[in-house]
Enzyme design. Structure first.
Site, PDB file in Angstrom:
ATOM      1  N   CYS A 136       0.807  -1.229   0.000  1.00 26.02           N
ATOM      2  CA  CYS A 136       0.000   0.000   0.000  1.00 26.02           C
ATOM      3  C   CYS A 136       0.835   1.271   0.000  1.00 26.02           C
ATOM      4  CB  CYS A 136      -0.942  -0.013   1.198  1.00 26.02           C
ATOM      5  SG  CYS A 136      -1.937  -1.518   1.277  1.00 26.02           S
ATOM      6  N   HIS A 151      -2.971   8.140   5.558  1.00 26.29           N
ATOM      7  CA  HIS A 151      -3.146   6.796   5.001  1.00 26.29           C
ATOM      8  C   HIS A 151      -4.568   6.331   5.300  1.00 26.29           C
ATOM      9  CE1 HIS A 151      -1.953   3.049   3.268  1.00 26.29           C
ATOM     10  NE2 HIS A 151      -2.088   2.375   4.389  1.00 26.29           N
ATOM     11  N   GLU A 168      -1.750   5.829  13.279  1.00 26.59           N
ATOM     12  CA  GLU A 168      -1.404   7.010  12.501  1.00 26.59           C
ATOM     13  C   GLU A 168      -1.721   8.277  13.287  1.00 26.59           C
ATOM     14  OE1 GLU A 168      -1.711   8.781   7.952  1.00 26.59           O
ATOM     15  OE2 GLU A 168      -3.166   7.274   8.593  1.00 26.59           O
ATOM     16  N   LYS A 212      -9.550   8.062   1.320  1.00 24.71           N
ATOM     17  CA  LYS A 212     -10.001   6.670   1.212  1.00 24.71           C
ATOM     18  C   LYS A 212     -11.435   6.518   1.698  1.00 24.71           C
ATOM     19  CE  LYS A 212      -5.550   4.219   1.605  1.00 24.71           C
ATOM     20  NZ  LYS A 212      -4.608   5.335   1.847  1.00 24.71           N
ATOM     21  N   HIS A 249      -9.784   1.786  -0.604  1.00 24.87           N
ATOM     22  CA  HIS A 249      -8.319   1.627  -0.541  1.00 24.87           C
ATOM     23  C   HIS A 249      -7.809   1.032  -1.847  1.00 24.87           C
ATOM     24  CE1 HIS A 249      -4.348   1.061   0.665  1.00 24.87           C
ATOM     25  NE2 HIS A 249      -4.500   0.400   1.808  1.00 24.87           N
ATOM     26  N   PHE A 309       1.790  -3.247   4.075  1.00 22.60           N
ATOM     27  CA  PHE A 309       2.108  -4.549   4.657  1.00 22.60           C
ATOM     28  C   PHE A 309       3.614  -4.795   4.550  1.00 22.60           C
ATOM     29  CE2 PHE A 309      -2.248  -6.860   4.016  1.00 22.60           C
ATOM     30  CZ  PHE A 309      -2.796  -6.055   4.994  1.00 22.60           C
TER      31      PHE A 309
END
Length: 416
Positions: A163, A303, A314, A335, A340, A399
């Site tokens: 991502c 994010h 975050e 998002k 996403h 990830f």
């Protein structure tokens, strides 16, 4: 003197529409692009929603005979790049092609083609597999096809960092221009993985929202009732250009890229490091690389995936980096509207972050209905906000613990 890098072109394919005007218009009006999946039969699936691109016709950008040689993620990358080139008003010629490059990544790549042609192989045998299968699925073929189509003969590469892919691709391209290896880079991310295997895999991880009954409300970053992210598809590509070159040709300059950093949590395959430690160090490094103070940052495109730990950590990372200035920061997650886009997320969000600076409008975090006491910042809830955004950060965390942050700054000397 250190070379400066500016943004002169934007291209986007997204669940909010194809083309910058359409996607940005939807974003500032707080519209959701999440809807019921149409790409395959969802009747037996526990997850039935995604952020599909609603209006993409590949033949508007690619010759019909070439379309069948490319998986969808490559088609999206080509379309976004063609739009970005047109927006930049940049022609590649024999004089400048050697110093023009492409850096477009994908998190997963040609999964639709893999699933389709595996079924063909099992049902009809190896002789029925297309000779274009391998070029369809290789992630670097997004950059490769863009390079071929545009005639860009400079650096040709890609990031594959889940991502964080789009943000890493743009950041790496920015460094390539700063170092003098290229004058122009088409950079961003692309993804098209709304497939049975992808949805089943993310569901098995318990990563996805199960709010099938209200698709438009499923992605709800920072809201107390968030229950997972929504898989989406598309591409975001920006044209990065050496500043003096851009000024010389009279280009419209959307913003300047002034900072970039990347690091690793070195903690877990999928879970962020506790308290956002890795993310905080990445953001801090990006601010330092931009040679700015933390209190100069106006906006963060988070994010913000709509998962419990990502949004919490975050938030904690932002507080750690910005201290007392945190309460004056505007933070939003686009998002909430797009879902996403995995490897394309950073590319699309770079487009939105750049436009927030250029148009002085901060897109909202929609579906913010129930505040989470642990996520207590200004998330620009539900309605866009007029604001003089001078410096903005775009965050991406992937990830494998990989993190990336880009810093954009308003370019007052730009035309337009």
């Amino acid at each position: 003197m250190e070379r400066r890098v500016v943004v002169t072109g934007l291209g986007i394919v997204s669940p909010l529409g194809t083309g910058v005007d359409k996607a940005w218009g939807a974003a500032v009006h707080g519209r959701s692009g999440v809807r019921n999946i149409t790409k395959f039969d969802i009747s037996n699936f526990p997850i039935r929603i995604a952020g599909e691109v609603p209006d993409f016709n590949p033949e508007e950008f690619i010759e019909k005979k070439e379309v069948k040689k490319m998986d969808t993620f490559i088609q999206y990358a080509l379309a976004a790049s063609i739009m970005a080139q047109k927006d930049a008003g940049l022609e590649l010629t024999s004089e400048n092609a050697e110093m023009a490059g492409v850096y477009i990544g994908s998190g997963i790549g040609g999964l639709p083609a893999i699933e389709h042609w595996h079924n063909v192989l099992m049902e009809k045998g190896p002789d029925r597999v297309t000779p274009f299968f391998i070029p369809m699925v290789l992630i670097n073929l997004a950059s490769g096809q863009v390079s071929i189509r545009l005639g860009a003969k400079g650096p040709n590469s890609c990031a594959v960092t889940a991502c964080a892919t789009g943000t890493h691709s743009i950041g790496d391209a920015y460094r390539i221009i700063k170092s003098g290896e290229a004058d122009v880079m088409f950079a961003g991310g692309t993804e098209s993985t709304i497939t049975p295997l992808c949805i089943a895999g993310f569901h098995a991880m318990k990563a996805l929202s199960t709010n099938n009954d209200e698709p438009a409300k499923a992605s709800r970053p920072f809201d107390k009732n968030r229950d997972g992210f929504v898989v989406a598809e598309g591409a975001g590509v920006i044209v990065l250009e050496e500043m003096e070159m851009a000024k010389k040709r009279g280009a419209r300059i959307y913003a300047e890229v002034v900072g970039y950093a990347m690091n690793s949590d070195a903690f877990h395959m999928t879970t962020p490091s506790p308290n956002g430690e890795g993310a905080a160090k990445c953001i801090e490094a990006a601010v330092k690389s931009a040679h700015i103070n933390t209190d100069e940052v106006d906006y963060i495109n988070a994010h913000g995936t709509s998962t419990y730990y990502n949004d919490l950590y975050e938030t904690m990372a932002v507080k750690k980096v910005f201290g007392d200035h945190t309460k004056r920061l505007a933070i939003s997650s686009t998002k909430s509207m797009t879902g996403h886009l995995l490897g394309a997320a950073g590319g699309v969000e770079a487009v939105f972050t750049t436009l927030s600076i250029y148009h002085r409008i901060i897109p909202p975090t929609i579906n913010y209905e129930t505040p989470d006491p642990q996520c207590d910042l200004d998330y620009v809830p539900n309605t866009a906000r007029d604001a003089k955004v001078n410096i903005a950060i775009s965050n991406s965390f992937g990830f494998g613990g990989t993190n990336a942050a880009l810093v954009f700054k308003r370019f007052d000397g730009g035309r337009g």
